[in-house]
Design a protein around this motif. Structure first.
Motif, mmCIF file in Angstrom:
data_model
loop_
_atom_site.group_PDB
_atom_site.id
_atom_site.type_symbol
_atom_site.label_atom_id
_atom_site.label_comp_id
_atom_site.label_asym_id
_atom_site.label_seq_id
_atom_site.Cartn_x
_atom_site.Cartn_y
_atom_site.Cartn_z
ATOM 1 N N LEU A 68 45.362 -1.388 -1.481
ATOM 2 C CA LEU A 68 46.279 -2.328 -2.122
ATOM 3 C C LEU A 68 47.450 -2.686 -1.209
ATOM 4 C CD1 LEU A 68 46.535 -1.016 -5.791
ATOM 5 C CD2 LEU A 68 45.255 -2.977 -4.957
ATOM 6 N N ALA A 69 47.877 -1.751 -0.386
ATOM 7 C CA ALA A 69 49.017 -1.977 0.504
ATOM 8 C C ALA A 69 48.645 -2.786 1.738
ATOM 9 C CB ALA A 69 49.618 -0.636 0.922
ATOM 10 N N THR A 70 47.351 -2.915 2.015
ATOM 11 C CA THR A 70 46.891 -3.657 3.189
ATOM 12 C C THR A 70 47.005 -5.153 2.922
ATOM 13 O OG1 THR A 70 45.320 -1.897 3.669
ATOM 14 C CG2 THR A 70 44.940 -4.002 4.742
ATOM 15 N N PRO A 71 47.581 -5.901 3.867
ATOM 16 C CA PRO A 71 47.666 -7.358 3.655
ATOM 17 C C PRO A 71 46.273 -7.973 3.486
ATOM 18 C CG PRO A 71 48.962 -6.684 5.571
ATOM 19 C CD PRO A 71 48.166 -5.486 5.131
ATOM 20 N N GLY A 72 46.196 -8.956 2.633
ATOM 21 C CA GLY A 72 44.930 -9.631 2.399
ATOM 22 C C GLY A 72 44.554 -10.535 3.562
ATOM 23 N N THR A 73 43.306 -10.934 3.561
ATOM 24 C CA THR A 73 42.800 -11.851 4.580
ATOM 25 C C THR A 73 42.502 -13.184 3.914
ATOM 26 O OG1 THR A 73 41.780 -9.990 5.719
ATOM 27 C CG2 THR A 73 41.006 -12.174 6.322
ATOM 28 N N ALA A 74 43.031 -14.251 4.487
ATOM 29 C CA ALA A 74 42.797 -15.580 3.910
ATOM 30 C C ALA A 74 41.324 -15.955 4.028
ATOM 31 C CB ALA A 74 43.655 -16.608 4.638
ATOM 32 N N VAL A 75 40.808 -16.544 2.990
ATOM 33 C CA VAL A 75 39.453 -17.075 2.986
ATOM 34 C C VAL A 75 39.591 -18.580 3.192
ATOM 35 C CG1 VAL A 75 37.355 -17.386 1.621
ATOM 36 C CG2 VAL A 75 38.684 -15.270 1.406
ATOM 37 N N PRO A 76 39.156 -19.089 4.344
ATOM 38 C CA PRO A 76 39.386 -20.512 4.655
ATOM 39 C C PRO A 76 38.954 -21.477 3.551
ATOM 40 C CG PRO A 76 38.453 -19.384 6.548
ATOM 41 C CD PRO A 76 38.430 -18.410 5.408
ATOM 42 N N GLU A 77 37.824 -21.204 2.926
ATOM 43 C CA GLU A 77 37.337 -22.102 1.874
ATOM 44 C C GLU A 77 38.306 -22.117 0.678
ATOM 45 O OE1 GLU A 77 33.911 -20.652 4.317
ATOM 46 O OE2 GLU A 77 35.553 -19.647 3.283
ATOM 47 N N MET A 78 38.858 -20.960 0.359
ATOM 48 C CA MET A 78 39.804 -20.896 -0.762
ATOM 49 C C MET A 78 41.119 -21.586 -0.407
ATOM 50 S SD MET A 78 38.347 -19.589 -3.359
ATOM 51 C CE MET A 78 39.759 -19.324 -4.389
ATOM 52 N N VAL A 79 41.567 -21.414 0.817
ATOM 53 C CA VAL A 79 42.792 -22.071 1.267
ATOM 54 C C VAL A 79 42.621 -23.586 1.159
ATOM 55 C CG1 VAL A 79 44.292 -22.496 3.260
ATOM 56 C CG2 VAL A 79 43.487 -20.168 2.772
ATOM 57 N N GLU A 80 41.478 -24.074 1.593
ATOM 58 C CA GLU A 80 41.212 -25.511 1.540
ATOM 59 C C GLU A 80 41.219 -26.014 0.093
ATOM 60 O OE1 GLU A 80 39.219 -29.122 0.991
ATOM 61 O OE2 GLU A 80 38.039 -27.310 0.651
ATOM 62 N N VAL A 81 40.594 -25.272 -0.792
ATOM 63 C CA VAL A 81 40.550 -25.674 -2.202
ATOM 64 C C VAL A 81 41.955 -25.707 -2.783
ATOM 65 C CG1 VAL A 81 39.835 -24.904 -4.508
ATOM 66 C CG2 VAL A 81 38.189 -24.916 -2.646
ATOM 67 N N LEU A 82 42.747 -24.698 -2.482
ATOM 68 C CA LEU A 82 44.092 -24.624 -3.043
ATOM 69 C C LEU A 82 45.045 -25.669 -2.459
ATOM 70 C CD1 LEU A 82 44.392 -20.750 -3.232
ATOM 71 C CD2 LEU A 82 44.109 -22.338 -5.140
ATOM 72 N N GLN A 83 44.714 -26.221 -1.315
ATOM 73 C CA GLN A 83 45.555 -27.246 -0.705
ATOM 74 C C GLN A 83 45.187 -28.659 -1.143
ATOM 75 O OE1 GLN A 83 45.228 -26.327 3.481
ATOM 76 N NE2 GLN A 83 46.931 -24.882 3.397
ATOM 77 N N ARG A 84 44.080 -28.816 -1.822
ATOM 78 C CA ARG A 84 43.677 -30.132 -2.328
ATOM 79 C C ARG A 84 44.632 -30.560 -3.429
ATOM 80 N NH1 ARG A 84 37.404 -29.028 -3.764
ATOM 81 N NH2 ARG A 84 36.738 -28.361 -1.701
ATOM 82 N N PRO A 85 44.936 -31.847 -3.488
ATOM 83 C CA PRO A 85 45.761 -32.318 -4.607
ATOM 84 C C PRO A 85 44.952 -32.240 -5.898
ATOM 85 C CG PRO A 85 45.117 -34.149 -3.192
ATOM 86 C CD PRO A 85 44.629 -32.902 -2.535
#
Length: 92
Positions: A68-85
């Motif tokens: 839980l204390a370890t920083p997460g790793t970004a999932v590129p596909e999720m980042v792209e989805v969350l950046q869509r309007p």
């Protein structure tokens, strides 16, 4: 109690509730009784699972906290989805 024993259950339902249950049961190809039994058993299972304690060894708990204390790793596909309007933010 044998697994095949039948135990009647009586419910008082509003006409609108009964109509919704009947429509959903029909969509699933089930009888009202089957649909309601499945829904009630599923709800009971969820309630019981929510109340079960999670047990682990002290070592396992320490490993869990470390993950839980370890920083997460970004999932590129999720980042792209969350950046869509959002659809309502798009220009017509």
């Amino acid at each position: 109690m044998t697994p095949l024993a039948n135990h009647p259950l009586s419910l008082r339902l509003a006409v609108s509730d009964l109509a919704m249950i009947d429509r959903a049961a029909m969509l699933r190809g089930r009888s009202r009784t089957e649909f309601m039994r499945d829904a009630a058993v599923r709800a009971a299972e969820e309630a019981l699972l929510e109340s079960l304690p999670i047990r682990m060894s002290p070592e396992g708990f320490e490993e869990f906290l470390a993950v839980l204390a370890t920083p997460g790793t970004a999932v590129p596909e999720m980042v792209e989805v969350l950046q869509r309007p959002a659809p309502w933010e798009r220009a017509s």
